[in-house]
Design a protein around this motif. Structure first.
Motif, PDB file in Angstrom:
ATOM      1  N   ASP A  34      -3.444   4.257   0.619  1.00  0.00           N
ATOM      2  CA  ASP A  34      -2.044   4.202   0.213  1.00  0.00           C
ATOM      3  C   ASP A  34      -1.190   5.234   0.941  1.00  0.00           C
ATOM      4  O   ASP A  34      -1.644   6.339   1.251  1.00  0.00           O
ATOM      5  CB  ASP A  34      -1.900   4.455  -1.290  1.00  0.00           C
ATOM      6  CG  ASP A  34      -2.269   3.238  -2.119  1.00  0.00           C
ATOM      7  OD1 ASP A  34      -2.260   2.118  -1.566  1.00  0.00           O
ATOM      8  OD2 ASP A  34      -2.569   3.416  -3.311  1.00  0.00           O
ATOM      9  N   VAL A  71      -3.170   6.547  -7.111  1.00  0.00           N
ATOM     10  CA  VAL A  71      -3.112   6.407  -5.657  1.00  0.00           C
ATOM     11  C   VAL A  71      -4.494   6.138  -5.091  1.00  0.00           C
ATOM     12  O   VAL A  71      -5.480   6.787  -5.469  1.00  0.00           O
ATOM     13  CB  VAL A  71      -2.512   7.683  -5.029  1.00  0.00           C
ATOM     14  CG1 VAL A  71      -2.444   7.565  -3.516  1.00  0.00           C
ATOM     15  CG2 VAL A  71      -1.124   7.954  -5.606  1.00  0.00           C
ATOM     16  N   ASN A 117       0.821  -1.214   0.000  1.00  0.00           N
ATOM     17  CA  ASN A 117       0.000   0.000   0.000  1.00  0.00           C
ATOM     18  C   ASN A 117       0.854   1.264   0.000  1.00  0.00           C
ATOM     19  O   ASN A 117       0.515   2.257   0.637  1.00  0.00           O
ATOM     20  CB  ASN A 117      -0.926   0.011   1.221  1.00  0.00           C
ATOM     21  CG  ASN A 117      -1.976  -1.062   1.151  1.00  0.00           C
ATOM     22  OD1 ASN A 117      -1.922  -2.040   1.882  1.00  0.00           O
ATOM     23  ND2 ASN A 117      -2.937  -0.896   0.248  1.00  0.00           N
ATOM     24  N   THR A 118       1.955   1.204  -0.740  1.00  0.00           N
ATOM     25  CA  THR A 118       2.836   2.361  -0.831  1.00  0.00           C
ATOM     26  C   THR A 118       3.216   2.618  -2.281  1.00  0.00           C
ATOM     27  O   THR A 118       3.619   1.698  -2.993  1.00  0.00           O
ATOM     28  CB  THR A 118       4.121   2.147   0.003  1.00  0.00           C
ATOM     29  OG1 THR A 118       3.756   1.918   1.369  1.00  0.00           O
ATOM     30  CG2 THR A 118       5.020   3.368  -0.086  1.00  0.00           C
TER      31      THR A 118
END
Length: 633
Positions: A455, A451, A361-362
């Motif tokens: 995130d 995104v 989640n980046t």
């Protein structure tokens, strides 16, 4: 760098070691040296776009023939303007005398800018107005060739006032107090002195006229001795280049190696530049053929073609500027490219901590364009971390994993996207602050649809100096993507102290790290320390530079790096920002790991490489405390 700062200058020098007819026969043009100068300067435009200039010297011309040519420009595209002026003059001459286009001897005597020795300069104007008078090369003219001097440099002196006073003490009346003028006049004074002594010596040896003495003086003039006497009291970072009218030339580097200088020599040419890859590209030579001029030494080129490297000043511990490596120098240099990648790799563990190891989640990105290389390093570190996770998952699953599950594991990769895009340069055409702020907020655009709301968004930048663009533009536009968290990563440590050796960071109050430290002092009811530091700075003003200590370090000693980073994040987040905002800075220790041969870290540590630096930082703090928005040097 999102916070644009300016850097002082790049130099280029070419000395042709063969007669001009040689270059005409081999390369098709007697203007070979001039063509190479254009390339050397154009490929160093990253070092200065406010002004450019070039000077040339011809050898073996008769009295009454112009042997020095100089063109300077402070136009919007100064390098192009300089060479457009040169080309126009040469083209006009070709139109007037078409039968002389291939006549090198005629060109030597009649065409400007053709020559054997060239000195070029590109600059950023960090002092006052960018007037044409401030553009290098500077010229000190004389009817004696050996007394004519052309000077250009990449430098700042911390003790310009003392250098000015030295000139007054020896009876001069300098027209300005700028360090360029004082440096040139100091060299000029010792040239005059050397010439006078040589003439008297020659008269004793044999009774000769001044006309007969001139060529003998030119052969005997001792550039090493002149530079030793001239540079004795210089305190600063410098690569100083000079040409004497009769054809001697030199390039001198400061004792701490703060400012860069590289050179290459073969049987045809000697070339000097501020950037190593520029020489490699322009002359198509290998990296090992380009030498770095060592600190405290001068490359001296005599009129007869003899080239030596001489020690002028006793070297200090080498403190080559790390900011050159992080941001200013061309990233195409083999070492710089690796160093910038390592800066991205070394900061990655801090990023992992902030995202709780959650790469899924980046989203990773960078702020164009110079941060791109450190971004590649950060990306490699993320891939290495993810590969280790994949390996662990596969080994842990042993034979229980299906082929589909293995494929799924192997398919995982860091989420790398280009999100922040710098728009065309926007100019403020309305004067009021609100309009200006609105324009600044639109300097960057973003890529939408990538995104997600859960995130983390990690953006790496070269450095965070003032934080203005981050606060007014970048964080605002990134927040439009609705991430859970925005993490701004600086590949450089916190900039805490002013520079006084050539980079335009002169005022304490400009630094976001300094303002964050002051805010923390207030929160901790310890703001009285500011007055205590002020008094310590004032108490040292009458001391010699060698006795002064950096009192401003006490401001930062109260807090950890992380405390200051957290306060910076708090200061950069406005009420309108929905996402959490965090700031990560490179550590000084990892900076040294990434750039082991460039330990000039005074911006971050306050450890100045010359005594004058401590005076400058204290005076800068005094100016801040007293509300004087001026430079400390």
């Amino acid at each position: 760098m999102s916070d644009a700062i300016k850097h002082e200058c790049g130099i280029a020098m070419v000395r042709l070691l063969k007669p001009l007819q040689y270059y005409k026969d081999k390369y098709g043009s007697a203007f070979y040296g001039l063509n190479k100068m254009y390339l050397l300067m154009e490929k160093q435009h990253n070092r200065g776009q406010d002004g450019a200039g070039i000077a040339s010297i011809k050898f073996n011309v008769a009295p009454g023939t112009r042997y020095i040519s100089r063109v300077r420009s402070n136009a919007d595209a100064p390098i192009q303007d300089v060479f457009a002026q040169i080309n126009n003059r040469l083209n006009n001459l070709n139109e007037q005398f078409p039968d002389k286009i291939d006549d090198v001897e005629w060109q030597i005597n009649n065409a400007p800018h053709i020559g054997n020795l060239f000195l070029g300069h590109v600059r950023y104007g960090t002092f006052g107005k960018n007037s044409i008078e401030a553009v290098h090369p500077f010229l000190r003219q004389s009817n004696w060739m050996h007394k004519s001097l052309i000077v250009a440099g990449n430098f700042n002196m911390t003790n310009s006032k003392r250098l000015f006073d030295d000139l007054v003490e020896i009876g001069q009346h300098p027209k300005e107090m700028t360090d360029t003028v004082t440096v040139m006049e100091k060299i000029g004074h010792f040239i005059d002195d050397e010439v006078a002594k040589l003439y008297q010596k020659l008269k004793k040896e044999k009774d000769i006229s001044k006309k007969e003495a001139s060529p003998l003086i030119e052969k005997r003039i001792n550039i090493k001795k002149i530079l030793k006497r001239s540079a004795k009291n210089w305190d600063g970072g410098y690569t100083m280049a000079g040409l004497l009218g009769h054809g001697d030339a030199f390039v001198l580097r400061d004792p701490a190696g703060i400012r860069p200088a590289f050179y290459y020599k073969d049987d045809e040419i000697v070339v000097v530049a501020s950037e190593r890859p520029v020489i490699q590209t322009v002359f198509n030579v290998a990296i090992n053929d380009v030498k770095e001029l060592e600190p405290g030494r001068a490359l001296i080129m005599k009129r007869d073609g003899k080239v030596t490297v001489e020690q002028i000043r006793k070297p200090l511990p080498q403190k080559s500027c790390s900011f050159e490596r992080i941001y200013f120098s061309r990233g195409s240099d083999a070492d710089i490219y690796i160093e910038r990648k390592n800066l991205g790799k070394l900061v990655f563990p801090q990023i992992l901590k902030k995202i709780n190891n959650n790469l899924k989640n980046t989203v990773f990105s960078y702020i164009p364009n110079t941060a791109e290389t450190s971004f590649y390093g950060m990306r490699e570190a993320a891939e290495d971390f993810l590969n280790q996770q994949k390996t662990d998952a596969i080994l842990h699953g042993q034979r229980n994993l299906s082929a589909e599950k293995v494929k799924e594991i192997l398919a995982e990769r860091p989420r790398i996207e280009k999100l922040a895009i710098k728009d065309a340069k926007l100019r403020t055409f309305i004067a009021d602050d609100n309009s200006r702020d609105d324009l600044v907020a639109h300097v960057y655009d973003v890529t939408y649809g990538i995104v997600k709301s859960d995130d983390n968004l990690v953006i790496i930048d070269d450095s965070i100096v003032r934080g203005t663009t981050l606060k007014k533009s970048i964080i605002k536009i990134l927040d439009r993507l609705n991430p859970k968290k925005i993490i701004i990563v600086s590949s450089a440590p916190q900039i805490r102290y002013p520079d006084c050796y050539g980079i335009d960071m002169a005022r304490m109050g400009d630094f976001i790290a300094f303002r964050a430290a002051l805010a923390l002092l207030k929160e901790n009811n310890n703001y009285n320390l500011v007055e205590e530091v002020y008094n310590k700075c004032k108490a040292q003003q009458q001391l010699e530079d060698t006795e002064i200590v950096n009192a401003v370090k006490e401001i930062y000693s109260q807090f950890s790096d992380e405390q200051i980073s957290n306060k910076i994040a708090e200061m950069l987040k406005t009420d309108a920002i929905k996402a959490d905002v965090e700031i990560i800075y490179q550590s000084v220790e990892n900076l040294h790991v990434a750039c082991p041969n460039h330990l000039g870290d005074w911006y971050f540590t306050g450890d100045y490489p010359t005594p004058g630096g401590n005076r400058v930082v204290n005076d800068s703090f005094i100016n801040f405390y007293e509300g004087n928005n001026k430079r400390a040097y």
